[in-house]
Design an enzyme around this catalytic site. Sequence first.
Site, mmCIF file in Angstrom:
data_model
loop_
_atom_site.group_PDB
_atom_site.id
_atom_site.type_symbol
_atom_site.label_atom_id
_atom_site.label_comp_id
_atom_site.label_asym_id
_atom_site.label_seq_id
_atom_site.Cartn_x
_atom_site.Cartn_y
_atom_site.Cartn_z
ATOM 1 N N ASP A 162 0.825 -1.208 0.000
ATOM 2 C CA ASP A 162 0.000 0.000 0.000
ATOM 3 C C ASP A 162 0.865 1.267 0.000
ATOM 4 O O ASP A 162 0.742 2.097 0.874
ATOM 5 C CB ASP A 162 -0.893 -0.068 1.253
ATOM 6 C CG ASP A 162 -1.890 1.072 1.322
ATOM 7 O OD1 ASP A 162 -2.379 1.499 0.274
ATOM 8 O OD2 ASP A 162 -2.155 1.526 2.448
ATOM 9 N N GLU A 404 3.827 -7.820 7.789
ATOM 10 C CA GLU A 404 2.561 -8.468 7.454
ATOM 11 C C GLU A 404 2.681 -9.612 6.457
ATOM 12 O O GLU A 404 1.992 -9.640 5.438
ATOM 13 C CB GLU A 404 1.548 -7.428 6.951
ATOM 14 C CG GLU A 404 1.250 -6.387 8.010
ATOM 15 C CD GLU A 404 0.007 -5.552 7.707
ATOM 16 O OE1 GLU A 404 -0.469 -5.587 6.560
ATOM 17 O OE2 GLU A 404 -0.474 -4.880 8.638
ATOM 18 N N TYR A 468 -6.309 -2.918 12.986
ATOM 19 C CA TYR A 468 -7.237 -1.905 12.452
ATOM 20 C C TYR A 468 -8.667 -2.174 12.889
ATOM 21 O O TYR A 468 -9.598 -1.909 12.142
ATOM 22 C CB TYR A 468 -7.111 -1.855 10.914
ATOM 23 C CG TYR A 468 -5.780 -1.265 10.487
ATOM 24 C CD1 TYR A 468 -5.618 0.107 10.369
ATOM 25 C CD2 TYR A 468 -4.678 -2.085 10.254
ATOM 26 C CE1 TYR A 468 -4.397 0.666 10.009
ATOM 27 C CE2 TYR A 468 -3.452 -1.538 9.899
ATOM 28 C CZ TYR A 468 -3.317 -0.161 9.783
ATOM 29 O OH TYR A 468 -2.103 0.390 9.435
ATOM 30 N N GLU A 504 1.207 -0.639 14.044
ATOM 31 C CA GLU A 504 0.298 0.081 13.142
ATOM 32 C C GLU A 504 -1.088 0.081 13.754
ATOM 33 O O GLU A 504 -1.563 -0.961 14.229
ATOM 34 C CB GLU A 504 0.191 -0.587 11.759
ATOM 35 C CG GLU A 504 1.389 -0.386 10.872
ATOM 36 C CD GLU A 504 1.158 -0.927 9.453
ATOM 37 O OE1 GLU A 504 -0.004 -1.000 9.001
ATOM 38 O OE2 GLU A 504 2.169 -1.275 8.806
HETATM 39 C C1 BDP Z 1 -1.284 -2.375 6.693
HETATM 40 C C2 BDP Z 1 0.022 -2.194 5.925
HETATM 41 C C3 BDP Z 1 0.287 -0.737 5.525
HETATM 42 C C4 BDP Z 1 -0.978 -0.108 5.007
HETATM 43 C C5 BDP Z 1 -2.033 -0.126 6.105
HETATM 44 C C6 BDP Z 1 -3.347 0.536 5.662
HETATM 45 O O1 BDP Z 1 1.129 -2.683 6.645
HETATM 46 O O2 BDP Z 1 1.322 -0.691 4.574
HETATM 47 O O3 BDP Z 1 -0.771 1.196 4.516
HETATM 48 O O4 BDP Z 1 -2.300 -1.457 6.426
HETATM 49 O O5 BDP Z 1 -4.200 -0.156 5.134
HETATM 50 O O6 BDP Z 1 -1.871 -3.554 6.325
HETATM 51 O O7 BDP Z 1 -3.475 1.739 5.844
#
Ligand code: BDP
Length: 595
Positions: A162, A404, A468, A504
């Site tokens: 991404d 990941e 997330y 993240e």
């Molecule tokens: C994670 C990835 C990252 C993406 C992020 C996203 O490690 O590179 O930019 O999600 O979706 O899966 O914002």
Amino acid sequence: MLYPQQNRIRQALDLSGFWQFQLDPEGVGEAEGWARGLPAPRTIAVPGSWNEQFADTRDYLDAAWYATVVEAPPSWRGQRVFLRVGSANYAAAVWVNGAPVGAHEGGHLPFACDVTEHLSWDGPTSIAIRVDNTLLPSRVPPGAAGGGAAGFLRGYPATTFDFFPYAGLHRPVILYAVPPLHLADVTVTTTVEDGTGVVRVTARASEPWAGAGALTLAAETGPITAALAFADGRAEATLRVPGARLWGPGDPHLYPLTVALHDDGRVADTYTLEVGIRTVEVRGDRLLLNGEPIFLKGFGKHEDFPVNGRGLNLPLLVKDNALLKWIGANSYRTSHYPYAEEALRLADREGILIIDETPAVGLGFADDEGLIRQRREQCLRQIDELVARDKNHPCVIGWCVANEPFPAAFGQPANEDDPAVKIGLDFLDALAARARALDPTRPVTISALHGTPLSWLRLCDIVCLNRYYGWYTQAGQPAAGTAVLARELDDVHAALGKPLALTEFGADTIAGHHSIPPEMFSEEYQVEFLRGYLDVAAARPFVVGLHVWNFADFKTAQGIIRPGGLNQKGVFTRDRRPKMAAHFLRERWGGGAPG
Ligand code: BDP
């Protein structure tokens, strides 16, 4: 590989500037002799990505040629001269005066070619570099043919990752001269014994040479020295620094260390490094810096800026570090590839802690065996090159050997009996083992996706999780998301007993978009989302770090989940204006005055 240095013995000529440039979509350049001159060149800036310098090259990822000429100083005659390319994304081949001198694969790590025999001493020397960034499934990171987002989620260009696949010469190209017998490598490790800094230095000469050398460390109380005795091209010595000022975010003190090689009683070569005396250690479920627990506050970042693309941007490095200080952060991860050496040198000086990541993003294990084997070789090479490049930086506190990785399908929970889990385990185990073997002084990790098998997490010294909940799942319900997060953190900790870090977590946010009650994409939602994660972590002492995704908005491939071709999870916009979340984090993290 030592970063080129200009001193009384070593000479370095930075070739950054305007180069000639030509696309080679048919791949005819080599056969048609472009190595000796480009038939229809235009002007391009180096360093910089080619994608944003011209309208017709934005999505171009095939071969392109760079060319320049340089006059080698006559005083360099009799020296060994190398051409060092800081970063050519992805694959590069180099010619000097039309002769092939080297090639390299992997876009974010430097390589050097010995060009001594090919230079002209009575006129200009021509340099040509062919670069291509074709997205192939055998490369690391792999192109989309080997996995990644499928169907309607797939963007253009078809990456498995991404961020935009910027291409070109992203860091300086440097011509440098060293004596025939020179220092080829220096390794510095530090420990602390009862307040005394112990600095162990290994020096390697360019040949299996026997002779003398010296170390001089500039301490505040005066120079501390040791003799070096080279045998078979190798020498080791230890320096002791009583009452050492330990390097850390509060006092990033650097001791200049000069390594000298003596031949026939004179200094034949010398190299100076900045040494930070510090220790990093995982003990139980804590991360310790200089024996004290440390909590990582910061971000996943990208090398990304309009027009520069991924090209080295020194003012931006300074600005970003000032913003990190302003917001109260002490660390970042070089997601998802090694950053410029200049970034690490600045972090050394400013006391910023870095998790140094390889380019191993987008790895899946349900692919063809041959492809997996090729990627594994490439990943191992990249670890070798990364550790060789960055081992002496005090700012580097850990190696992240993959981001990941996923067993069969991206984001699907895995079953330990799945053959892809076993293949992945073997692969990732090899990467972690390589990093540990090369550098036993730093923790090793993997930044792990939701659903990552426990057997993979067990490979980590610090378990780094990318989550997330409240965004890709529990969308629109941040509280439901943090409830899932809290349960999972407790479960993972109970199963592994290791320190956890969230490397993240974030929510796309359109700067200037507001809503009460908070709604996805609004600045209020980003604040609510981050607040939930910070609260869950604060209640769990085994969580040793929080890296928000992302420091700033960044460019991606075009696709339906990336309006404007941007991932907008930044707490700063792409041009570094704070969103509400930046002010929120600053309050929580106790940020400082504007830098
Ligand atoms: C994670 C990835 C990252 C993406 C992020 C996203 O490690 O590179 O930019 O999600 O979706 O899966 O914002």
